[in-house]
Design an enzyme around this catalytic site. Sequence first.
Site, mmCIF file in Angstrom:
data_model
loop_
_atom_site.group_PDB
_atom_site.id
_atom_site.type_symbol
_atom_site.label_atom_id
_atom_site.label_comp_id
_atom_site.label_asym_id
_atom_site.label_seq_id
_atom_site.Cartn_x
_atom_site.Cartn_y
_atom_site.Cartn_z
ATOM 1 N N THR A 106 0.834 -1.217 0.000
ATOM 2 C CA THR A 106 0.000 0.000 0.000
ATOM 3 C C THR A 106 0.858 1.251 0.000
ATOM 4 N N GLY A 153 2.792 -2.947 8.386
ATOM 5 C CA GLY A 153 2.956 -3.199 9.816
ATOM 6 C C GLY A 153 4.405 -3.456 10.175
ATOM 7 N N GLU A 172 -6.223 -5.546 4.083
ATOM 8 C CA GLU A 172 -6.303 -6.760 3.265
ATOM 9 C C GLU A 172 -7.449 -6.703 2.283
HETATM 10 C C1 LIG Z 1 -4.832 -16.502 13.358
HETATM 11 C C2 LIG Z 1 -3.521 -15.878 13.592
HETATM 12 C C3 LIG Z 1 -3.584 -14.383 13.773
HETATM 13 C C4 LIG Z 1 -3.788 -13.705 12.452
HETATM 14 C C5 LIG Z 1 -4.204 -12.273 12.500
HETATM 15 C C6 LIG Z 1 -4.732 -11.819 11.128
HETATM 16 C C7 LIG Z 1 -5.045 -10.380 11.018
HETATM 17 C C8 LIG Z 1 -3.952 -9.411 11.365
HETATM 18 C C9 LIG Z 1 -2.737 -9.548 10.523
HETATM 19 C C10 LIG Z 1 -1.997 -8.537 9.994
HETATM 20 C C11 LIG Z 1 -2.278 -7.089 10.134
HETATM 21 C C12 LIG Z 1 -2.881 -6.501 8.911
HETATM 22 C C13 LIG Z 1 -2.142 -6.843 7.611
HETATM 23 C C14 LIG Z 1 -2.732 -6.079 6.475
HETATM 24 C C15 LIG Z 1 -1.859 -6.208 5.251
HETATM 25 C C16 LIG Z 1 -2.402 -5.481 4.079
HETATM 26 O O1 LIG Z 1 -3.374 -4.764 4.147
HETATM 27 S S1 LIG Z 1 -1.532 -5.828 2.655
HETATM 28 C C17 LIG Z 1 -2.346 -4.847 1.425
HETATM 29 C C18 LIG Z 1 -3.747 -5.362 1.132
HETATM 30 N N1 LIG Z 1 -4.226 -4.777 -0.075
HETATM 31 C C19 LIG Z 1 -5.243 -5.299 -0.766
HETATM 32 O O2 LIG Z 1 -5.878 -6.256 -0.371
HETATM 33 C C20 LIG Z 1 -5.533 -4.629 -2.086
HETATM 34 C C21 LIG Z 1 -6.965 -4.859 -2.513
HETATM 35 N N2 LIG Z 1 -7.073 -4.891 -3.958
HETATM 36 C C22 LIG Z 1 -7.053 -6.094 -4.632
HETATM 37 O O3 LIG Z 1 -6.908 -7.163 -4.107
HETATM 38 C C23 LIG Z 1 -7.264 -6.011 -6.147
HETATM 39 O O4 LIG Z 1 -6.943 -4.742 -6.622
HETATM 40 C C24 LIG Z 1 -8.750 -6.329 -6.527
HETATM 41 C C25 LIG Z 1 -9.059 -7.748 -6.187
HETATM 42 C C26 LIG Z 1 -9.690 -5.401 -5.791
HETATM 43 C C27 LIG Z 1 -8.895 -6.077 -8.029
HETATM 44 O O5 LIG Z 1 -7.971 -6.929 -8.678
HETATM 45 P P1 LIG Z 1 -7.408 -6.458 -10.113
HETATM 46 O O6 LIG Z 1 -6.433 -7.464 -10.599
HETATM 47 O O7 LIG Z 1 -6.925 -5.066 -9.963
HETATM 48 O O8 LIG Z 1 -8.639 -6.424 -11.120
HETATM 49 P P2 LIG Z 1 -9.829 -7.446 -11.326
HETATM 50 O O9 LIG Z 1 -10.282 -7.282 -12.736
HETATM 51 O O10 LIG Z 1 -10.846 -7.286 -10.245
HETATM 52 O O11 LIG Z 1 -9.183 -8.929 -11.193
HETATM 53 C C28 LIG Z 1 -8.609 -9.542 -12.345
HETATM 54 C C29 LIG Z 1 -8.800 -11.043 -12.220
HETATM 55 O O12 LIG Z 1 -8.025 -11.502 -11.093
HETATM 56 C C30 LIG Z 1 -8.858 -12.193 -10.199
HETATM 57 N N3 LIG Z 1 -8.302 -11.949 -8.868
HETATM 58 C C31 LIG Z 1 -8.202 -10.762 -8.234
HETATM 59 N N4 LIG Z 1 -7.614 -10.920 -7.026
HETATM 60 C C32 LIG Z 1 -7.330 -12.256 -6.908
HETATM 61 C C33 LIG Z 1 -6.732 -13.061 -5.892
HETATM 62 N N5 LIG Z 1 -6.305 -12.509 -4.720
HETATM 63 N N6 LIG Z 1 -6.593 -14.382 -6.140
HETATM 64 C C34 LIG Z 1 -7.037 -14.931 -7.297
HETATM 65 N N7 LIG Z 1 -7.636 -14.228 -8.321
HETATM 66 C C35 LIG Z 1 -7.764 -12.908 -8.099
HETATM 67 C C36 LIG Z 1 -10.231 -11.606 -10.406
HETATM 68 O O13 LIG Z 1 -11.237 -12.477 -9.928
HETATM 69 C C37 LIG Z 1 -10.243 -11.435 -11.907
HETATM 70 O O14 LIG Z 1 -10.429 -12.708 -12.468
HETATM 71 P P3 LIG Z 1 -11.154 -12.851 -13.897
HETATM 72 O O15 LIG Z 1 -10.184 -12.217 -14.855
HETATM 73 O O16 LIG Z 1 -11.351 -14.328 -14.049
HETATM 74 O O17 LIG Z 1 -12.429 -12.088 -13.785
HETATM 75 C C1 LIG Z 2 -4.293 -1.384 10.625
HETATM 76 C C2 LIG Z 2 -3.856 -1.455 9.189
HETATM 77 C C3 LIG Z 2 -2.771 -2.251 8.838
HETATM 78 C C4 LIG Z 2 -2.328 -2.312 7.517
HETATM 79 N N1 LIG Z 2 -1.215 -3.067 7.200
HETATM 80 C C5 LIG Z 2 -0.762 -3.054 5.930
HETATM 81 C C6 LIG Z 2 0.419 -3.785 5.578
HETATM 82 O O1 LIG Z 2 1.034 -4.431 6.425
HETATM 83 N N2 LIG Z 2 0.874 -3.737 4.295
HETATM 84 C C7 LIG Z 2 0.198 -3.033 3.325
HETATM 85 O O2 LIG Z 2 0.633 -3.030 2.171
HETATM 86 N N3 LIG Z 2 -0.950 -2.342 3.612
HETATM 87 C C8 LIG Z 2 -1.427 -2.337 4.889
HETATM 88 N N4 LIG Z 2 -2.565 -1.640 5.201
HETATM 89 C C9 LIG Z 2 -3.212 -0.833 4.163
HETATM 90 C C10 LIG Z 2 -4.530 -1.456 3.699
HETATM 91 O O3 LIG Z 2 -4.281 -2.598 2.949
HETATM 92 C C11 LIG Z 2 -5.275 -0.374 2.880
HETATM 93 O O4 LIG Z 2 -5.685 0.627 3.776
HETATM 94 C C12 LIG Z 2 -6.488 -0.975 2.175
HETATM 95 O O5 LIG Z 2 -6.062 -1.831 1.140
HETATM 96 C C13 LIG Z 2 -7.403 0.123 1.589
HETATM 97 O O6 LIG Z 2 -6.660 0.995 0.753
HETATM 98 P P1 LIG Z 2 -6.666 2.570 1.070
HETATM 99 O O7 LIG Z 2 -6.525 2.758 2.517
HETATM 100 O O8 LIG Z 2 -5.681 3.210 0.163
HETATM 101 O O9 LIG Z 2 -8.129 3.037 0.668
HETATM 102 P P2 LIG Z 2 -8.573 3.405 -0.842
HETATM 103 O O10 LIG Z 2 -8.161 2.316 -1.762
HETATM 104 O O11 LIG Z 2 -8.184 4.788 -1.123
HETATM 105 O O12 LIG Z 2 -10.164 3.343 -0.660
HETATM 106 C C14 LIG Z 2 -10.780 4.357 0.138
HETATM 107 C C15 LIG Z 2 -12.255 4.129 0.039
HETATM 108 O O13 LIG Z 2 -12.639 4.363 -1.331
HETATM 109 C C16 LIG Z 2 -13.681 3.453 -1.691
HETATM 110 N N5 LIG Z 2 -13.203 2.666 -2.843
HETATM 111 C C17 LIG Z 2 -11.935 2.413 -3.210
HETATM 112 N N6 LIG Z 2 -11.897 1.657 -4.345
HETATM 113 C C18 LIG Z 2 -13.196 1.440 -4.688
HETATM 114 C C19 LIG Z 2 -13.842 0.727 -5.749
HETATM 115 N N7 LIG Z 2 -13.144 0.056 -6.685
HETATM 116 N N8 LIG Z 2 -15.200 0.719 -5.780
HETATM 117 C C20 LIG Z 2 -15.901 1.363 -4.811
HETATM 118 N N9 LIG Z 2 -15.363 2.053 -3.786
HETATM 119 C C21 LIG Z 2 -14.028 2.088 -3.733
HETATM 120 C C22 LIG Z 2 -13.929 2.542 -0.482
HETATM 121 O O14 LIG Z 2 -14.980 3.071 0.279
HETATM 122 C C23 LIG Z 2 -12.635 2.682 0.331
HETATM 123 O O15 LIG Z 2 -12.848 2.511 1.723
HETATM 124 C C24 LIG Z 2 -3.009 -1.560 6.525
HETATM 125 C C25 LIG Z 2 -4.117 -0.759 6.869
HETATM 126 C C26 LIG Z 2 -4.549 -0.712 8.193
HETATM 127 C C27 LIG Z 2 -5.733 0.140 8.546
#
Ligand SMILES: CCCCCCCC/C=C\CCCCCC(=O)SCCNC(=O)CCNC(=O)[C@H](O)C(C)(C)COP(=O)(O)OP(=O)(O)OC[C@H]1O[C@@H](n2cnc3c(N)ncnc32)[C@H](O)[C@@H]1OP(=O)(O)O
Ligand SMILES: Cc1cc2nc3c(=O)[nH]c(=O)nc-3n(C[C@H](O)[C@H](O)[C@H](O)COP(=O)(O)OP(=O)(O)OC[C@H]3O[C@@H](n4cnc5c(N)ncnc54)[C@H](O)[C@@H]3O)c2cc1C
Length: 616
Positions: free
Chosen positions: A89, A128, A371
């Site tokens: 991110t 994180g 996530e």
């Molecule tokens: C139990 C023990 C304790 C555990 C504690 C757990 C909790 C605490 C742990 C850690 C703290 C927090 C950690 C947080 C870390 C983060 O936040 S890391 C960053 C996270 N960021 C995201 O998740 C980003 C979100 N965005 C996306 O995933 C993608 O942009 C999207 C899925 C929204 C869109 O994908 P995109 O490729 O851009 O376009 P699409 O057209 O939608 O997808 C294209 C095709 O790909 C397929 N697809 C998409 N994602 C996946 C996937 N993950 N796996 C498999 N396939 C995927 C999608 O279905 C499309 O397929 P088709 O082409 O067939 O339609």
């Molecule tokens: C506690 C915490 C821990 C995290 N840890 C990590 C980490 O370890 N590593 C890491 O890489 N990231 C981490 N993140 C980041 C996290 O993955 C992002 O915050 C998350 O993916 C959302 O992206 P953003 O915050 O940029 O919101 P944006 O993507 O800017 O979205 C903001 C708002 O816009 C709207 N929006 C966005 N896209 C769309 C769409 N396509 N359609 C409709 N509405 C939409 C939704 O309402 C969304 O809430 C962490 C975040 C938090 C809060």
Amino acid sequence: MASMSVKHAIAAAKKLRSLQERFNPGGSDIYPALMGDEAITALIPSGNPLSVHILMFTRALREQGTDEQYEKFGRRADNNEIIGTFAQTELGHGTYLRGLEARADYDRGTEEFVLNTPKLSSYKWWPGGLGQTCNYCIFVAQLYIDNEAKGMAMFVVQIRDEETHMPLPGVHVGEIGKKMGLNGVNNGFLGLKDYRVPRLNMLMRHQQVLPDGRFVKSPVSQVSYFPMVFVRCMVARQNSNYLAQAATIATRYSVIRRQSPIEEGQPEPKILEHLTQQMKVIPEIVTAVVYRLAAANLQNMYNETAEAVYRKDFSRLPELHALACILKVATSYDSTYGIERLRQACGGHGYLTAGNLGNIFAMAAPACTYEGENSVLYLQVGKILMKNWSQVLAGRELMPSMAYISECSKMTSFPQWTGSWECLLKAIQYACVGSIRLAFQSYNARVQSAQSQTAAVNYSGLELTKAAELHGRSYVAGNFYQQIVNSPNKHQRSPQFQKVLENMLELHLIQIFFRHLGDILRFIRITEDEISALQRRLEEVLKELRPDAVAITDAFDFNDKILSSALGCYDGNVYERLFEAALKHPLNRKSVPDFFEAHLKPFMKENADNAKKSKL
Ligand SMILES: CCCCCCCC/C=C\CCCCCC(=O)SCCNC(=O)CCNC(=O)[C@H](O)C(C)(C)COP(=O)(O)OP(=O)(O)OC[C@H]1O[C@@H](n2cnc3c(N)ncnc32)[C@H](O)[C@@H]1OP(=O)(O)O
Ligand SMILES: Cc1cc2nc3c(=O)[nH]c(=O)nc-3n(C[C@H](O)[C@H](O)[C@H](O)COP(=O)(O)OP(=O)(O)OC[C@H]3O[C@@H](n4cnc5c(N)ncnc54)[C@H](O)[C@@H]3O)c2cc1C
């Protein structure tokens, strides 16, 4: 706070390692690490700064790196010799991964990648542990070869000196600031300027850049998203845990607290005798159980798919992705709202830090965002449902977790209403399929009218979200029904235990029915009498489950230290613990606070003098 959390996290990790060696010698099994994270996370109220290291950094090295890269980096990471995070991110992008701005330009002359965060918005922001704990990270960047974009790639990047912990040249790293919770995690920012890493620092299990700059594309580009799928599975488990903790606290408090006679002249009852209190608390206990079972299923599916992906079999990725999205959304939303309901069920004392419900909420709530932000993942599932509906129309089979959609699509009308569990479950599934059909009609009409698929998804977003939500309800309720009614080990359960489980199923199905009554009535005719009968059953099953509420939450088996709550201790001495916590407040160290002489006394004297003057 961050240093305390790191100290506790390291102590817990060491303890865990010794337990692992004792009970699972030499085992590379991931579960102790997960259990460790669960345990460490639960023991550190401000969050575990090693969570992302355990859950994402080590896993990405294992699953996205080659065997050689695992030997070079992964083994040291698994052994906690280096601490990393997952830096995807950015300040300017989190959801739209194809919009990420960090870039990696391949230099074939030196066989290196030059990493840059070209603008402020390109800075990595949120990872994180990045602020102060980690000395490495997985840096996610857009890969460029000869200035041609090749898509996202992951790079192992050392950000701090292993001896001095000083940021390396070209690295700008720090803490992003206070959050509403998890303030022990030191989420950080990272800027890189012309930072060079060797070619072999790009994780190349699924895609490669050869020394001469040729790019070998991944057979399935989405496999680079796999680390996120894992955490979504973990969130489903972790957030059901948070809900179970809060339900334990509120249940124990609700059988200690007495308030408001139900019959005139009678003694004040335990507040859990009030029907409305039962409706606040008992469904949350059941929801925690329901999601724990669903999360366990999902984790098994993850493990099977991970093994298949390791063998380059990507066939199960789409189903795992769909389920991981919908369960991550459902569990994080329901646990967050459920914990707040449970806090309110504890009255004023629920608002005290000593009750720990606020902190459990602050730990659970961000899972609705990280996530994959929930509304975005709902749309993702909505898109997948549209694709699957096209399969249904073409007469093709669907993935097992969506098989009910095919079955319901063949029903020309809903059968005679009986109110049985099967009837209630089928009603939720039937409403889901009706919503999918309506969403598809809207979506398809838009595509037919020459809207792009992306625009059609956006303008059909409300109906796609509804269909996705009902799909989540259908899957979770169906899984719970199977586990209670058709489980292979059902005969091993005592009749009494089976009866409690069946009461929990009754409550879950009726609760979901009432929550989505509007969605169901859109597709199924149900009379007022049939609905009233369900209202009576709801009141009845709450009464039936009331005597088992404490036993069920005791069975979650949370140690008092994990609950960390004066309201939820096993011994029930709530008032003594509340008072003990109050006396520890720094303001109670002195009878007269310092601010009296400095501020309050002059303020009151000035007012008194002014009052005298105004009388003269
Ligand atoms: C139990 C023990 C304790 C555990 C504690 C757990 C909790 C605490 C742990 C850690 C703290 C927090 C950690 C947080 C870390 C983060 O936040 S890391 C960053 C996270 N960021 C995201 O998740 C980003 C979100 N965005 C996306 O995933 C993608 O942009 C999207 C899925 C929204 C869109 O994908 P995109 O490729 O851009 O376009 P699409 O057209 O939608 O997808 C294209 C095709 O790909 C397929 N697809 C998409 N994602 C996946 C996937 N993950 N796996 C498999 N396939 C995927 C999608 O279905 C499309 O397929 P088709 O082409 O067939 O339609
Ligand atoms: C506690 C915490 C821990 C995290 N840890 C990590 C980490 O370890 N590593 C890491 O890489 N990231 C981490 N993140 C980041 C996290 O993955 C992002 O915050 C998350 O993916 C959302 O992206 P953003 O915050 O940029 O919101 P944006 O993507 O800017 O979205 C903001 C708002 O816009 C709207 N929006 C966005 N896209 C769309 C769409 N396509 N359609 C409709 N509405 C939409 C939704 O309402 C969304 O809430 C962490 C975040 C938090 C809060």
